[in-house]
Design a protein around this motif. Structure first.
Motif, PDB file in Angstrom:
ATOM      1  N   ASN A 150      57.360  71.867 107.751  1.00 15.75           N
ATOM      2  CA  ASN A 150      57.162  71.803 106.292  1.00 15.75           C
ATOM      3  C   ASN A 150      55.854  72.461 105.903  1.00 15.75           C
ATOM      4  O   ASN A 150      55.790  73.257 104.969  1.00 15.75           O
ATOM      5  CB  ASN A 150      57.136  70.346 105.801  1.00 15.75           C
ATOM      6  CG  ASN A 150      58.514  69.732 105.833  1.00 15.75           C
ATOM      7  OD1 ASN A 150      59.513  70.451 105.947  1.00 15.75           O
ATOM      8  ND2 ASN A 150      58.578  68.414 105.764  1.00 15.75           N
ATOM      9  N   TYR A 151      54.803  72.115 106.639  1.00 15.99           N
ATOM     10  CA  TYR A 151      53.484  72.654 106.318  1.00 15.99           C
ATOM     11  C   TYR A 151      53.510  74.182 106.440  1.00 15.99           C
ATOM     12  O   TYR A 151      53.072  74.893 105.535  1.00 15.99           O
ATOM     13  CB  TYR A 151      52.442  72.061 107.276  1.00 15.99           C
ATOM     14  CG  TYR A 151      51.053  72.640 107.076  1.00 15.99           C
ATOM     15  CD1 TYR A 151      50.196  72.117 106.123  1.00 15.99           C
ATOM     16  CD2 TYR A 151      50.603  73.716 107.846  1.00 15.99           C
ATOM     17  CE1 TYR A 151      48.922  72.643 105.931  1.00 15.99           C
ATOM     18  CE2 TYR A 151      49.337  74.252 107.664  1.00 15.99           C
ATOM     19  CZ  TYR A 151      48.515  73.710 106.704  1.00 15.99           C
ATOM     20  OH  TYR A 151      47.253  74.245 106.516  1.00 15.99           O
ATOM     21  N   GLU A 154      55.486  75.886 103.749  1.00 19.22           N
ATOM     22  CA  GLU A 154      54.743  75.913 102.483  1.00 19.22           C
ATOM     23  C   GLU A 154      53.660  76.966 102.470  1.00 19.22           C
ATOM     24  O   GLU A 154      53.320  77.516 101.426  1.00 19.22           O
ATOM     25  CB  GLU A 154      54.095  74.555 102.235  1.00 19.22           C
ATOM     26  CG  GLU A 154      54.901  73.697 101.298  1.00 19.22           C
ATOM     27  CD  GLU A 154      54.437  72.252 101.340  1.00 19.22           C
ATOM     28  OE1 GLU A 154      53.208  72.040 101.437  1.00 19.22           O
ATOM     29  OE2 GLU A 154      55.317  71.374 101.315  1.00 19.22           O
TER      30      GLU A 154
END
Ligand code: ASP
Length: 610
Positions: A150-151, A154
């Protein structure tokens, strides 16, 4: 429909509902004419109650542990509740059930405190994975994976797969090789990491790459290594070291928050490699506790003798200190009261072959302000105090001292420091201490080969102001014993490791991106131009077509999970790991292959001569 709910789902609010559950039988208890079973699935355990009317069917089914069954019935409040499990307020009054599959008696009990030994559980890993501990570990692993992805997503990173059947990528280990049937006599290597591919992707313009990827290294399996392991592998273009440190501190911060709900405030502490080695004897110091190493010789040496406060410390006959290349001390908190038996035992501990020291000296900084040592004959109390103070000892501490050759002594002291911390309970599993170690040496001297090897890997760039030292210097070491005086010994790399609680959880570097510097690097490693072209022509070639400045890092995913899970063992965080000899005992791999396969591959096995 096999089930309406999972075995972890039902609460008192479901009382009165008709439900269908399916799962494995954890246990069966009979009380008079009533039978209780605990039904288990991935989500939890629910108690089933079989009334008298089902007894005949029960005895026909002869249910046993690990049978897979389906049961229908009414959720009702339990009279004697089990507060230890989330479903403990309810039970199912079973109205009907069916056996979906029988189970042989499992080779060990599938419960938290199992009776199965390591080997047995490895052989039946698919059963061991039913236990809570391993389930929690795999859940944590998935949470870390998701958080990292996810990081990175993003932040604009792209997950790009790279091949497994490749040509050797040096990361300091042996390659696993795969014979090619279609190219008889030729072999692929399995990647030790996607290092060169991620660099090529930077040349191709994919300036933020990541992959959660298997790496393969054929090493002698030191404690807790796996021949195949997983990295969170990342690379960025147009970055300097600071950009990378910043980006991946962010990733670790996100992982801690998502997985452990822990905030990591401020910047991650930084330490140079030299300071780490000097103060902790280790390039991945555990900073959850102090006990810094005091290098007595350099702290007190004058004119070749140990002196302190103008007073000769070991001017007498304490040859153990005077003659040793180095003398190193740590102050262990609150252990001045160790008995003779305890200090003797510690002495034996440092004498073990793994540690390899000849003995252990100590000073007791007693709580009453007096000092006693194992070498009182040679040091007066004031001198003992001077050393103890310099080592940072407080009243009540025990100063442990090792003397010997530089490398071995510091290494041994680093081990002793960890051992003492372990014994004192200072290595707390729920305390996390992150650290960046920076400015690693570019080269490492390989004694057996009398040559320099890349400390990280050959694609790591030297500090810009040190590039000139590299150029024009012959790698030949005339006098092997004096290698530390060679200019290469002092070249520092743009390389960094992330350390968590004394474990290296990630490492990377800013890369070389110019062909001529990369060639110089290969020269320095003693590789001929032909060999360099043969092995890395593709990379050198790519550097001629507009390679951007780039750098990256790879995290040891298994290790990261193990540390976050408070475990020493990465094996516990891998669904199907190998044992310490690199074997999968469940599959019985590696194993021989049949003659036809060998013939197709053009391989003859040389049997060892009797
Ligand atoms: N490929 C390196 C390793 O596996 C990591 C890196 O330099 O990015 O250690």
């Amino acid at each position: 429909m096999y089930r309406s709910h999972t075995c972890g789902e039902l609460r008192i609010s479901h009382a009165g509902q008709q439900v269908t559950l399916a799962g494995w039988i954890q246990s069966i208890r009979k009380f008079g004419s009533i039978t209780f079973t605990d039904l288990r699935d991935r989500y939890g355990i629910t108690q089933l109650v079989f009334g008298e009317e089902l007894n005949e069917q029960l005895s026909q089914a002869s249910l046993g542990r690990e049978f897979v069954i389906q049961a229908k019935g009414l959720v009702r409040e339990r009279s004697n509740k089990n507060n230890n499990i989330p479903t403990g307020a309810v039970e199912i009054a079973v109205s009907s059930f069916s056996v979906l599959n029988k189970a042989a008696t499992p080779p060990f009990t599938i419960q938290d405190d199992t009776d199965g030994g390591d080997d047995l559980r490895m052989k039946f890993r698919y059963l061991d994975l039913r236990r809570n501990e391993l389930k929690r570990n795999l859940e944590l692993r998935y949470a870390v994976n998701r958080s990292a992805r996810n990081y990175l997503h993003e932040k604009g990173f792209m997950d790009i797969e790279t091949p497994f059947l490749i040509k050797s990528t040096p990361e300091g280990a042996r390659d696993f090789v795969v014979p090619s049937r279609m190219n008889s006599g030729q072999f692929y290597a399995l990647p030790q990491s996607p290092q060169t591919f991620k660099q090529l992707l930077m040349v191709s313009g994919y300036d933020r790459y990541y992959q959660v990827v298997k790496c393969f290294r054929d090493e002698d399996l030191r404690a807790d290594r796996q021949p195949e392991f997983t990295q969170i592998d990342c690379e960025m273009a147009f970055v300097e070291q600071e950009d990378i440190l910043d980006m991946f501190e962010g990733m670790i911060r996100a992982i801690f928050k998502d997985v452990k709900n822990i905030d990591i405030p401020g910047k991650v502490e930084r330490m140079t490699w030299e300071d780490a080695m000097w103060n902790y004897g280790n390039d991945k110091p555990d900073l959850r506790f102090g006990m810094k190493l005091l290098n007595i010789k350099s702290a007190f040496q004058k004119n070749g003798k140990l002196e302190a406060n103008g007073e000769l410390i070991a001017g007498t006959n304490f040859g153990v200190f005077n003659d040793a290349e180095t003398v190193v001390a740590i102050a262990v908190p609150g252990t001045a009261e160790y008995t003779r038996k305890q200090t003797d035992e510690l002495t034996e501990w440092v004498k073990r072959p793994q540690i390899g020291m000849k003995g252990l000296a100590f000073i007791k900084a007693n709580s009453d302000g007096t000092y006693k040592s194992s070498f009182d004959k040679f040091f007066n109390e004031q001198q003992l105090k001077t050393v103890a103070d310099a080592a940072g000892a407080k009243p009540g501490d025990l100063v442990l001292i090792l003397a010997g050759t530089e490398e071995r002594t510091r290494k041994a002291m680093s081990e002793l420091r960890l051992e003492m911390a372990e014994r004192l309970g200072l290595r707390k599993k729920d305390e996390f201490k992150l650290l960046w170690v920076l400015d690693f040496p570019l080269f490492e001297y390989a004694e057996e080969e009398n040559r320099w090897v890349a400390r990280h890997h050959p694609f790591t760039s030297p500090k810009p102001d040190q590039i000139r030292t590299m150029i024009g210097n012959s790698p030949v070491i005339e006098n092997a014993a004096e290698y530390l005086k060679h200019p290469y010994a002092n070249i520092k790399a743009n390389a960094y490791d992330m350390v968590l609680n004394g474990n290296e959880i990630g490492g990377g570097s800013i890369r070389i991106f110019q062909r001529d510097l990369q060639e110089k690097m290969f020269d320095a490693l003693g590789m001929s131009r032909e060999e360099a072209n043969h092995k890395f022509g593709f990379l050198l070639g790519a550097f001629e077509y507009g390679a951007p400045p780039h750098g990256g890092i790879a995290f040891g995913f298994d290790r990261l999970c193990a540390v976050l899970g408070g475990s020493e063992s990465i094996r516990d965080f891998i669904a199907f790991p190998k044992n310490n000899s690199g074997r999968d005992t469940m599959l019985d791999a590696p194993s021989a292959i049949d003659n036809q396969q060998l013939t197709e591959l053009g391989i003859t096995i040389k049997t060892p001569s009797a």
